[in-house]
Design an enzyme around this catalytic site. Structure first.
Site, mmCIF file in Angstrom:
data_model
loop_
_atom_site.group_PDB
_atom_site.id
_atom_site.type_symbol
_atom_site.label_atom_id
_atom_site.label_comp_id
_atom_site.label_asym_id
_atom_site.label_seq_id
_atom_site.Cartn_x
_atom_site.Cartn_y
_atom_site.Cartn_z
ATOM 1 N N PHE A 243 0.927 -1.277 0.064
ATOM 2 C CA PHE A 243 0.078 0.136 0.011
ATOM 3 C C PHE A 243 0.850 1.354 0.230
ATOM 4 O O PHE A 243 0.594 2.291 0.703
ATOM 5 C CB PHE A 243 -1.071 -0.039 1.234
ATOM 6 C CG PHE A 243 -1.474 -1.229 1.272
ATOM 7 C CD1 PHE A 243 -2.657 -1.894 0.495
ATOM 8 C CD2 PHE A 243 -1.230 -2.241 2.690
ATOM 9 C CE1 PHE A 243 -2.910 -2.984 0.819
ATOM 10 C CE2 PHE A 243 -1.676 -3.345 2.681
ATOM 11 C CZ PHE A 243 -2.637 -3.810 1.863
ATOM 12 N N GLY A 470 -0.345 -7.034 -4.727
ATOM 13 C CA GLY A 470 -1.685 -7.990 -4.505
ATOM 14 C C GLY A 470 -2.832 -7.476 -5.699
ATOM 15 O O GLY A 470 -3.656 -8.022 -5.659
ATOM 16 N N ILE A 632 -11.728 -1.761 -17.814
ATOM 17 C CA ILE A 632 -11.287 -2.790 -16.997
ATOM 18 C C ILE A 632 -10.768 -4.055 -17.515
ATOM 19 O O ILE A 632 -11.389 -4.780 -18.087
ATOM 20 C CB ILE A 632 -12.678 -2.912 -15.861
ATOM 21 C CG1 ILE A 632 -13.075 -1.925 -15.349
ATOM 22 C CG2 ILE A 632 -12.218 -4.115 -14.832
ATOM 23 C CD1 ILE A 632 -12.233 -0.971 -14.462
ATOM 24 N N THR A 637 -9.878 -9.085 -10.441
ATOM 25 C CA THR A 637 -9.190 -8.463 -9.588
ATOM 26 C C THR A 637 -9.230 -7.108 -9.395
ATOM 27 O O THR A 637 -9.007 -6.320 -8.123
ATOM 28 C CB THR A 637 -7.503 -8.658 -10.255
ATOM 29 O OG1 THR A 637 -7.424 -8.032 -11.501
ATOM 30 C CG2 THR A 637 -7.271 -10.021 -10.131
ATOM 31 N N GLN A 641 -9.828 -4.893 -5.685
ATOM 32 C CA GLN A 641 -9.372 -3.817 -5.240
ATOM 33 C C GLN A 641 -10.150 -2.902 -4.943
ATOM 34 O O GLN A 641 -9.778 -1.966 -3.864
ATOM 35 C CB GLN A 641 -8.388 -2.941 -6.607
ATOM 36 C CG GLN A 641 -7.023 -3.584 -6.749
ATOM 37 C CD GLN A 641 -6.079 -2.465 -7.594
ATOM 38 O OE1 GLN A 641 -6.304 -2.819 -8.794
ATOM 39 N NE2 GLN A 641 -5.556 -1.579 -7.142
ATOM 40 N N LYS A 704 -7.334 3.095 -17.115
ATOM 41 C CA LYS A 704 -6.950 4.184 -16.337
ATOM 42 C C LYS A 704 -6.571 3.875 -14.858
ATOM 43 O O LYS A 704 -6.760 2.427 -14.678
ATOM 44 C CB LYS A 704 -7.865 5.222 -15.800
ATOM 45 C CG LYS A 704 -8.200 6.137 -17.274
ATOM 46 C CD LYS A 704 -8.874 7.378 -17.144
ATOM 47 C CE LYS A 704 -10.096 7.310 -16.780
ATOM 48 N NZ LYS A 704 -11.087 8.577 -16.555
ATOM 49 N N GLY A 705 -5.805 4.026 -13.974
ATOM 50 C CA GLY A 705 -5.598 3.654 -12.709
ATOM 51 C C GLY A 705 -6.740 3.380 -11.685
ATOM 52 O O GLY A 705 -7.689 3.909 -12.021
ATOM 53 N N GLY A 707 -6.122 1.748 -8.169
ATOM 54 C CA GLY A 707 -5.805 1.386 -6.533
ATOM 55 C C GLY A 707 -5.984 2.613 -5.722
ATOM 56 O O GLY A 707 -6.438 2.310 -4.701
ATOM 57 N N GLU A 708 -5.671 3.852 -6.106
ATOM 58 C CA GLU A 708 -5.842 4.816 -5.280
ATOM 59 C C GLU A 708 -7.470 5.495 -4.970
ATOM 60 O O GLU A 708 -7.784 5.508 -4.070
ATOM 61 C CB GLU A 708 -5.007 6.297 -5.598
ATOM 62 C CG GLU A 708 -3.739 5.742 -6.486
ATOM 63 C CD GLU A 708 -2.402 5.409 -5.422
ATOM 64 O OE1 GLU A 708 -2.773 5.545 -4.340
ATOM 65 O OE2 GLU A 708 -1.925 4.622 -5.926
#
Lengths: 745, 201
Positions: A243, A470, A632, A637, A641, A704-705, A707-708
């Site tokens: 993280f 992860g 996506i 996964t 997230q 695009k991202g 995780g955040e």
């Protein structure tokens, strides 16, 4: 409650690529590599917060069973990269960043390593800790953020920003100026940070290290020990969560390298769980003030966002806390101001959604507060001030579907049931509240290199020196390749976690899929072109074809004009007598197309809470979290997230807080028993929904991202829901019954 | 002046252990009045230990201070069982000892003589995954995978113990297993499916 909405059909094609290794215990994490002749290193840590070690008596520890050495400032070998100047007096560009472990007799924070005991077993090393005796000369220290920040002379400015009029909010018909506080939060991945160093001679070594950025770890070691990067091999097959904590190296890394070199045998240093609180970075403590004003229609007339966050005395750590206020909403008058406050503590670091998580908590709570003052629906207020272009630079968004996220979130949480007047809705005797918050994070893309190896049997191996903490990088990269090559997933293997592979980016800033996926896409395109050319050269029936009239699909190369002209990849390899084809491709992060646009991922989080009217106990009942993250790649996964972001947000909103004893400077709650992370019982049904529309401006794969944005804005949604349920506004996280005014809870 | 003290907490478990363990405690009885400077620690004796792990018998010589977890990971090389805190607070090290789930970091290896142990490595039958392992893959009950072994061992026990009767009950009985990546919902989904399938666990 047994059947949650599942927006995605689960099928085997979407299974996590390394799921088998993870459920069978075969996945090897850093500390688990079996190395012959291994020695164990454990830290002896300071019992004062600041001062000088006057005397360090290690004589008894050295006599203890199995102890090989006690390394401290008294006998630590000279490390070239620890010196700020080179031998000829020039600046040493290879200087190790941050605290130089075991290098001097200064204590900079409570719990700082002052010695490393190296022994033949973990038990012998650990038992010898109490035999090392240190005498200190203590100095006064400061660990109290809120007390110290009031002295302006102690703050370090980090620049400010303005457009339009400064503090314009104060002249608006309706304005608010709340202050928000977030305590230190600690990553605490389940795997503790660990390093094993194995030297081969004086200037070559292999390091097993828990890192999100193998290449960065490689260059940190090379710099510290003054050896070429190619002589340092970093291996990290699996990362047990991070993280952000694995984006830089902690003291276990240089300590293991120093000890292994000094003792001429492999050394493993694994941090303990309490040391995961003190020797690894954390999300800094912060204070924020938002001034926000609007006219009666809800149009924003001014936003002023100020923030202070803590850093250590020996390094400056800054993050973009206030940046989000410049561009998330349309507003002509915006000013921001950010300062850091050095304290006698260890250095903070990036933690999931660094900056934006902190900033969006304040901004999204403030919008909620303003909405109540305006007697307006909080979602309506956001739509009213929707930024159609990025107001900070007036660039168009590459893609932005935030409005769809609002609508879907509202519908799925049952927003229509939200009480307009807080504290007025009850359900089974519980106060009910609904709240929401938005998130945003840059859709960045970095350079990345990938090698493809096509084997004679038609199987594909892809390699890059990245690691996977992860999110499922192995899974998503396999899918990108499978889609591009139109091949079955089981023919493709993605290998990572070894600096011998082509350089890949660090896994941070929600950019791995975008950066690495672009490189996988590029190398697969190149492979297809090579196969087409090879067919024209080597296969008679292809001889007169142009490569534009040839396609590669289902493990075959074929003419798009004449379906009888066709050869399998394996047969082509055989005919051309090739054992394998290897190609390495670099993908560049910036391209001229990208800089004409503003590229961000967006999210919304909607929550429903129950608050007990007598005890103030807060229970989440339902969460709907939505993401505008482009296409996506791996729904399975990606969904996980988002679930993880929601869980992290629940911890941030209701549970997590690192506490210091300001009398001693010691962390008071350095364990899972005392620092409360979310557990199974804290988690309500969580629905995940994605816009799932590609952004081909950011990259050729359209992603695009993610995780955040899974976490950014979440804590605000909870805080806003608790207010909606109770009419009590708690601005200091975590929100507890005590802070809601339930004294005897 | 400081005195040598055997530290409290988990080491205190030694008291109920065997004779050789008592030898380890002896120095503290003798040295109470001796100054720190003059204290020379005694070498630690190793004790013989027989364990059956995943159906295989092991005859071992073990440091009396070694936890069952460290024995598995550092001495035997069964690293599927994870160390997440070493304090019994996270559940990453859960294994089955004589059919019961146990935080293996909280148990001294020598206290388990003649025990039958099953770790994550012993759950599958050859290439055939245990239904709980299959369900964890299907429902993506993991992200980083570090807590997964403990979650699965705990989940199997939860079903065997007859506690997997509802989502809420499962959550209660899985509360000792922390997943920092936040895959809790998928984990409960996996357990519910195994329970509903009626497959033998």
């Amino acid at each position: 409650m047994s059947d949650f909405n599942k927006y995605f059909k689960m099928d085997a094609d979407d299974d996590r690529a390394d799921g088998f290794e993870k459920v069978t215990g075969k996945a090897k994490f850093t500390a688990e590599h079996q190395i012959p002749n291994l020695a164990y290193g454990v830290f002896v840590c300071s019992t004062i917060a600041k001062g000088t070690i006057k005397n360090l008596d290690d004589s008894l520890a050295l006599k203890a069973s199995g102890v090989f050495d006690v390394i401290s400032f008294k006998n630590c070998p000279t490390i070239p990269g620890y010196n700020s100047l080179t031998a000829d007096g020039k600046r040493n560009n290879q200087e190790w960043r941050g605290l130089k472990v075991l290098s001097d007799n200064k204590v900079r924070f409570f719990g700082q390593p002052i010695a490393l005991i190296v022994a033949d077993s973990f038990e012998n090393a650990t038992d010898a800790i109490k035999l090392v005796k240190a005498e200190y000369e203590k100095e006064d220290f400061e660990t109290d953020f809120h007390k110290t920040r009031l002295d302006a002379s102690k703050l370090k400015a980090n620049g400010n920003y303005k457009r339009g009029n400064v503090a314009a909010y104060k002249t608006a018909p309706i304005f608010i100026e709340p202050e928000y506080n977030i305590p230190i939060e600690v990553h605490n991945p389940m795997e503790m940070h660990a390093s094993i160093a194995v030297w081969d001679g004086d200037n070559k070594l292999t390091v097993y290290d828990k890192t999100q950025a193998p290449k960065r770890t490689q260059s940190a070691i090379a710099g510290a020990f003054g050896i070429p990067e190619k002589n340092v091999r970093v291996i990290v097959e699996f990362v047990g969560g991070a993280f952000g904590s694995g984006l830089r190296s902690w003291l276990n890394l240089p300590a293991a390298c120093i000890a292994a070199k000094k003792l001429n045998r492999p050394v493993k240093v694994v941090l303990t769980r309490p040391q995961m609180f003190s020797l690894v970075g954390y999300r800094p403590q912060s204070w924020q003030k938002i001034g926000m004003g609007a006219d009666a229609s809800g149009k924003l007339l001014g936003i002023s966002h100020s923030a202070i966050s803590n850093t250590s005395r020996y390094e400056d750590f800054r993050e973009g806390i206030v940046d989000v206020s410049r561009f998330l909403y349309a507003c002509e008058n915006v000013d921001t101001d950010y300062k850091v406050l050095p304290l006698d503590v260890s250095t903070p670091t990036w933690m999931r959604g660094p900056g934006e998580v902190t900033g969006c908590y304040a901004l999204e709570c403030a919008l909620d507060e303003l909405a109540y003052k305006l007697k307006m629906d909080p979602v309506e207020l956001r739509i009213k001030n929707h930024a159609d272009v990025n107001p900070e630079n007036n660039l168009p968004w590459s893609t932005k579907y935030l409005k769809e996220c609002y609508e879907t979130g509202k519908e799925k949480i049952g927003w229509k049931n939200r009480p307009k007047i807080p504290g007025t809705l009850k359900e089974n005797g519980m106060l009910v509240g609904y709240g929401m918050g938005s998130g945003v994070f840059g859709a960045g893309r970095n350079n990345a290199s990938v090698r493809v190896i096509l084997k004679a049997d038609g199987n594909i191996i892809l390699q890059s020196a990245v690691s996977d903490m992860g999110p499922g990088t192995t899974t998503s990269m396999t899918k990108v390749a499978a889609e591009n090559l139109q091949m079955p997933l089981n023919k493709i293997k993605f290998q990572l976690g070894d600096t011998d592979f082509p350089p890949g980016p660090g896994q941070g800033g929600s950019s791995t899929t975008s950066s690495l996926g672009s490189a996988v896409f590029l190398v697969c395109e190149t492979l297809k072109q090579n196969l087409k050319e090879l067919a024209v050269q080597k296969i008679d029936s292809f001889k007169n074809l142009q490569t534009v009239d040839i396609d590669v699909k289902n493990e075959n190369i074929f003419s798009t004009k004449d379906s009888t002209i066709k050869i399998s990849i394996a047969d082509l390899m055989k005919a051309s007598e090739k054992q394998s084809i290897e190609i390495v491709k670099d993908s560049q992060g910036n391209n001229p197309q990208v800089i004409k646009y503003s590229s961000f991922s967006f999210s919304t989080h909607f929550v429903k809470v129950h608050v007990h009217p007598k005890t103030g106990a807060i229970e989440l009942k339902h969460v709907v979290t939505t993401g505008d993250a482009g296409k996506i790649i791996s729904e399975n996964t990606a969904r996980s997230q988002m679930l993880g972001g929601a869980v992290g947000g629940i911890g941030m909103a209701l549970k997590e807080e690192l506490k210091f004893n300001h009398q001693t400077g010691e962390i008071e709650n350095a364990s899972f028993g005392t620092y409360h992370v979310p557990l199974h019982t804290d988690i309500p049904p969580i629905d995940v929904w994605f816009v799932n529309k590609p952004d081909f401006i950011v990259n050729p794969i359209g992603a695009k991202g993610l995780g955040e944005i899974a976490l950014i804005g979440f804590a605000a949604a909870v805080a806003n829901a608790v207010f909606n349920a109770t009419g009590k506004r708690v601005r200091d996280l975590p929100i507890t019954p005590e802070k809601l005014g339930f004294k005897n809870a | 002046m400081q005195t040598f003290k055997v530290d409290e907490g988990r080491r205190g478990f030694l008291k109920k252990s065997s004779a050789i363990t008592a030898l380890y405690l002896m120095p503290s009885l003798f040295v109470k009045a001796i100054s720190f400077d003059k204290l020379i620690p005694l070498p630690i004796a190793k004790e013989k230990l027989q364990l059956e792990i995943n159906g295989k018998t092991y005859n071992l010589e073990v440091d009396a201070r070694t936890s069952l977890l460290d024995l598995l990971r550092e001495q035997i090389g069964l690293t599927g069982t994870k160390k997440g805190c070493d304090m019994g607070q996270c559940g990453a090290c859960i294994i089955h000892v004589n059919g019961k789930r146990l935080n293996s970091c909280m148990s001294l290896a020598i206290d388990n003589n003649n025990s039958k142990i099953v770790t994550i490595e012993g759950l599958a039958k050859g290439d055939q995954l245990h239904p709980m392992q299959e369900a964890f893959i299907k429902h993506d009950g993991m992200q980083c995978g570090y807590c997964t072994s403990g979650q699965i061992m705990s989940a199997v026990a939860c079903v065997r113990e007859g506690q997997a009767t509802s989502r809420e009950k499962i959550k209660d009985y899985m509360e000792g297993n922390i997943c920092r990546c936040g895959s809790y919902q998928n984990i409960v989904d996996a357990i519910m499916e195994v329970k509903k399938s009626g497959k033998p666990v």
